[in-house]
Scaffold this active site. Sequence first.
Site, PDB file in Angstrom:
ATOM      1  N   HIS A 183      -0.577 -11.206   1.878  1.00 43.83           N
ATOM      2  CA  HIS A 183      -0.960 -10.829   0.466  1.00 43.83           C
ATOM      3  C   HIS A 183      -1.902 -11.135  -0.365  1.00 43.83           C
ATOM      4  O   HIS A 183      -3.083 -11.330  -0.362  1.00 43.83           O
ATOM      5  CB  HIS A 183      -0.742  -9.360   0.341  1.00 43.83           C
ATOM      6  CG  HIS A 183      -1.995  -8.445   0.007  1.00 43.83           C
ATOM      7  ND1 HIS A 183      -0.989  -7.233  -0.163  1.00 43.83           N
ATOM      8  CD2 HIS A 183      -2.817  -8.732   0.081  1.00 43.83           C
ATOM      9  CE1 HIS A 183      -1.850  -6.605  -0.636  1.00 43.83           C
ATOM     10  NE2 HIS A 183      -3.143  -6.982  -0.186  1.00 43.83           N
TER      11      HIS A 183
ATOM     12  N   TYR B  22       0.267  -1.118   0.135  1.00 41.66           N
ATOM     13  CA  TYR B  22       0.117  -0.044   0.085  1.00 41.66           C
ATOM     14  C   TYR B  22       0.570   1.244  -0.350  1.00 41.66           C
ATOM     15  O   TYR B  22       0.375   2.248  -0.216  1.00 41.66           O
ATOM     16  CB  TYR B  22      -1.421   0.427   1.329  1.00 41.66           C
ATOM     17  CG  TYR B  22      -2.188  -1.408   1.197  1.00 41.66           C
ATOM     18  CD1 TYR B  22      -2.324  -2.272  -0.152  1.00 41.66           C
ATOM     19  CD2 TYR B  22      -2.476  -1.380   2.232  1.00 41.66           C
ATOM     20  CE1 TYR B  22      -3.350  -2.888   0.258  1.00 41.66           C
ATOM     21  CE2 TYR B  22      -3.509  -2.357   2.327  1.00 41.66           C
ATOM     22  CZ  TYR B  22      -3.963  -3.062   0.944  1.00 41.66           C
ATOM     23  OH  TYR B  22      -5.440  -3.984   1.471  1.00 41.66           O
TER      24      TYR B  22
END
Length: 288
Positions: free
Chosen positions: A120, A62
């Site tokens: 993830h 991110y």
Amino acid sequence: MLRRMAAPPSPGIPAIALPHAAGVRMPRLGLGTWPMAGAECRRAVESALRLGYRHFDTAAMYGNEAEIGAAIAGSGVPRAEVFLATKVWHDRLTPDGVRASCEASLRRLRLGHADLFLVHWPNPAMDLAAVLGALRRLKEDRLARATGVCNFPPGLLRRALEIAPDAVSCLQVEYHVHLSQDRLLEIARPRGIPLTAYAPLAQGAAERDPAMRRIAQRHGATPSQVALGWLLGQALVAAIPKAASAAHQRANLAALDLRLDAADLAAIAALPKGRRMVDPGFAPDWDA
């Protein structure tokens, strides 16, 4: 009528005990931070902390961990009250890569440990047993209090639980009124594993849906609050909607008070359940 919430203390947000992680409880409503970055992300986390949020979700990919760490550090909220989840990207899924990713994330976050550290996305080339072993070692070395996986389809989740059940304390996947995750819930729930829903508002589709609008009108709520209330009313389900503004953060908190009736649930159940919003080219076979 939906009660309008101001700034509730963190005990006002129910929490779920994570399995294989003694004493770790995850607030059922958190703040998702993708794709916020820079000053916007820091302001959003600062606002959420003031309003009583204590669950924050980020990831190495991110690019906003430093801002989240700065917001937490400057908030005055005790570290023990904050639940921080971060993730390793799919190109780092080797034992050394997992550990290096975790350590780098913690430096950016200014934290000594993550409350939840997640894979993830799966990688078809990964050695699943080795990856799960690396997650276990993070817990042993107190770099993560709990570990888990994101975006694992049912078959891969079953394999992970057969290999190392104690490495999977949480499953994070896309889940909302337009996408069923019944197969994953049938695996996770009997084991006490919570499912954290990302994209819980279907990236705005729930707000625009006519059936959701009708339900919302009956409750004096918004369709997004109905979408969140539907998720939060389910056993072992948490949600992490992204909300940059204080107004949206307050609205999401108010969804904790929403109680849907049988007619509401039947109308939501009748919605098509195959609409996936997040499906990158490297995604797994979702039906596997």
